[in-house]
Design a protein around this motif. Structure first.
Motif, PDB file in Angstrom:
ATOM      1  N   SER A 126      55.938  83.606 -25.430  1.00 39.03           N
ATOM      2  CA  SER A 126      55.140  82.448 -25.047  1.00 39.03           C
ATOM      3  C   SER A 126      55.312  81.328 -26.078  1.00 39.03           C
ATOM      4  N   TYR A 127      55.279  80.093 -25.620  1.00 40.77           N
ATOM      5  CA  TYR A 127      55.359  78.957 -26.538  1.00 40.77           C
ATOM      6  C   TYR A 127      54.064  78.780 -27.334  1.00 40.77           C
ATOM      7  N   ASN A 128      52.965  79.370 -26.851  1.00 40.43           N
ATOM      8  CA  ASN A 128      51.654  79.156 -27.461  1.00 40.43           C
ATOM      9  C   ASN A 128      51.487  80.037 -28.696  1.00 40.43           C
ATOM     10  N   GLN A 129      51.101  79.443 -29.799  1.00 39.37           N
ATOM     11  CA  GLN A 129      51.014  80.174 -31.059  1.00 39.37           C
ATOM     12  C   GLN A 129      49.967  81.276 -31.017  1.00 39.37           C
ATOM     13  N   ASP A 130      48.845  81.053 -30.315  1.00 44.68           N
ATOM     14  CA  ASP A 130      47.830  82.097 -30.197  1.00 44.68           C
ATOM     15  C   ASP A 130      48.353  83.284 -29.396  1.00 44.68           C
ATOM     16  N   HIS A 131      49.094  83.006 -28.330  1.00 45.37           N
ATOM     17  CA  HIS A 131      49.679  84.084 -27.523  1.00 45.37           C
ATOM     18  C   HIS A 131      50.642  84.919 -28.364  1.00 45.37           C
ATOM     19  N   GLN A 132      51.468  84.235 -29.144  1.00 37.68           N
ATOM     20  CA  GLN A 132      52.421  84.945 -29.993  1.00 37.68           C
ATOM     21  C   GLN A 132      51.694  85.832 -31.003  1.00 37.68           C
ATOM     22  N   ALA A 133      50.639  85.286 -31.615  1.00 36.05           N
ATOM     23  CA  ALA A 133      49.904  86.042 -32.631  1.00 36.05           C
ATOM     24  C   ALA A 133      49.253  87.283 -32.025  1.00 36.05           C
ATOM     25  N   VAL A 134      48.675  87.154 -30.840  1.00 37.22           N
ATOM     26  CA  VAL A 134      48.035  88.300 -30.187  1.00 37.22           C
ATOM     27  C   VAL A 134      49.081  89.326 -29.772  1.00 37.22           C
ATOM     28  N   ALA A 135      50.187  88.852 -29.208  1.00 36.47           N
ATOM     29  CA  ALA A 135      51.243  89.773 -28.794  1.00 36.47           C
ATOM     30  C   ALA A 135      51.746  90.596 -29.972  1.00 36.47           C
ATOM     31  N   GLU A 136      51.979  89.948 -31.095  1.00 33.15           N
ATOM     32  CA  GLU A 136      52.485  90.657 -32.275  1.00 33.15           C
ATOM     33  C   GLU A 136      51.434  91.610 -32.847  1.00 33.15           C
ATOM     34  N   ALA A 137      50.167  91.204 -32.842  1.00 30.11           N
ATOM     35  CA  ALA A 137      49.114  92.069 -33.369  1.00 30.11           C
ATOM     36  C   ALA A 137      48.916  93.304 -32.497  1.00 30.11           C
ATOM     37  N   VAL A 138      48.980  93.136 -31.176  1.00 34.07           N
ATOM     38  CA  VAL A 138      48.879  94.289 -30.278  1.00 34.07           C
ATOM     39  C   VAL A 138      50.076  95.211 -30.478  1.00 34.07           C
ATOM     40  N   HIS A 139      51.241  94.619 -30.646  1.00 27.50           N
ATOM     41  CA  HIS A 139      52.448  95.416 -30.892  1.00 27.50           C
ATOM     42  C   HIS A 139      52.284  96.248 -32.163  1.00 27.50           C
ATOM     43  N   THR A 140      51.734  95.652 -33.193  1.00 26.59           N
ATOM     44  CA  THR A 140      51.470  96.377 -34.436  1.00 26.59           C
ATOM     45  C   THR A 140      50.450  97.488 -34.217  1.00 26.59           C
ATOM     46  N   ALA A 141      49.380  97.175 -33.496  1.00 24.91           N
ATOM     47  CA  ALA A 141      48.319  98.159 -33.278  1.00 24.91           C
ATOM     48  C   ALA A 141      48.806  99.354 -32.449  1.00 24.91           C
ATOM     49  N   LEU A 142      49.822  99.137 -31.633  1.00 24.46           N
ATOM     50  CA  LEU A 142      50.362 100.203 -30.786  1.00 24.46           C
ATOM     51  C   LEU A 142      51.562 100.915 -31.414  1.00 24.46           C
ATOM     52  N   ARG A 143      51.783 100.699 -32.698  1.00 20.12           N
ATOM     53  CA  ARG A 143      52.950 101.276 -33.374  1.00 20.12           C
ATOM     54  C   ARG A 143      52.972 102.804 -33.223  1.00 20.12           C
ATOM     55  N   PRO A 144      54.149 103.400 -33.222  1.00 23.01           N
ATOM     56  CA  PRO A 144      54.245 104.856 -33.098  1.00 23.01           C
ATOM     57  C   PRO A 144      53.533 105.555 -34.248  1.00 23.01           C
ATOM     58  N   SER A 145      52.841 106.630 -33.924  1.00 23.70           N
ATOM     59  CA  SER A 145      52.161 107.436 -34.935  1.00 23.70           C
ATOM     60  C   SER A 145      51.819 108.782 -34.321  1.00 23.70           C
ATOM     61  N   ASN A 146      51.169 109.608 -35.091  1.00 18.38           N
ATOM     62  CA  ASN A 146      50.741 110.919 -34.622  1.00 18.38           C
ATOM     63  C   ASN A 146      49.571 110.743 -33.653  1.00 18.38           C
ATOM     64  N   THR A 147      49.750 111.165 -32.407  1.00 18.97           N
ATOM     65  CA  THR A 147      48.692 110.975 -31.416  1.00 18.97           C
ATOM     66  C   THR A 147      47.450 111.806 -31.718  1.00 18.97           C
TER      67      THR A 147
END
Length: 237
Positions: A126-147
């Motif tokens: 997304s061109y919107n800076q808030d959208h980018q920040a949320v997308a990246e933060a969700v991506h970080t929060a969903l990082r692979p780990s021990n379930t």
């Protein structure tokens, strides 16, 4: 890929009020009618300069719109994480670790507390800076780990908005299309209509014709009349 929405707990991340409807209003309608739980985590809202006769919309007005939209879609709950002009259109200035912690554990609708089976977030192009920040933060929060230690939603998707498509580095078309009925399409359009401060006449990226046209295009690409496009970030079969 067939999804039994009746068995799902869906958590949608919306940088601002209306992004969730633009990106997945049809899916939310479909899922709720099937019996799913649907929750929306808004990240921020504030006073916004716009193209209305007044030239702005207030956070108070937009919060009233959220309540009407929540009733329309019958959300099970929603929450605003970081309200106010300090954050609105400035989420790119918030450290990603702080946004990720809100998403992971600090919000009442955090991954840790809600334990959703499906997570849907904006796409990072997304061109919107808030959208980018949320997308990246969700991506970080969903990082692979021990379930056994951290909750992993079974399905993680990124939604699209028509305004994202004009970028030169836009990604390839979505690799998942959710078929929409005409009624689900109307539910999406009605949801956007309830965001009265954010809707516009065509040609505009948030016009009724734009939303329907994108649904027709994504539907055609999947061989159906109407659809919403998503990018699959994770799918555990």
């Amino acid at each position: 890929m067939t999804i039994d929405w009746s068995q799902e707990r869906v958590l949608v991340y919306s940088p601002h009020p209306d992004d969730e409807t633009l990106g997945c209003g049809g899916l939310m309608s479909k899922a709720k009618k099937a019996g799913a739980e649907v929750f929306v985590q808004f990240l921020t809202v504030g006073d916004t300069a716009d193209q209305s006769p007044r030239g702005f919309s207030t956070a108070q007005e937009r919060n009233a719109e959220i309540k009407a939209v929540a009733d329309h879609f019958r959300w099970d709950d929603w929450h605003m994480a970081l309200p106010g002009d300090k954050y609105h259109l400035r989420l790119d200035a918030v450290p990603r670790v702080d946004l990720a912690q809100v998403i992971e554990r600090e919000s009442p609708l955090s991954l840790e507390r809600l334990r959703p089976t499906v997570v849907i977030a904006p796409h990072r192009t997304s061109y919107n800076q808030d959208h980018q920040a949320v997308a990246e933060a969700v991506h970080t929060a969903l990082r692979p780990s021990n379930t056994a230690l951290r909750h992993h939603p079974r399905l993680a998707l990124a939604y699209e908005e028509a305004a994202d498509q004009w970028r030169l580095d836009a990604v390839c078309p979505p690799n998942l299309v959710v078929e929409l009925s005409e009624q689900e399409m109307r539910d999406k359009l009605r949801g956007m209509e309830l965001y009265g401060s954010q809707t516009h006449e065509h040609p505009h990226t948030r016009s009724e014709l734009t939303l329907r046209s994108l649904a027709v295009l994504r539907g055609m690409q999947a061989g159906v009349a109407l659809g919403e496009g998503y990018h699959v970030l994770r799918c555990l079969a």
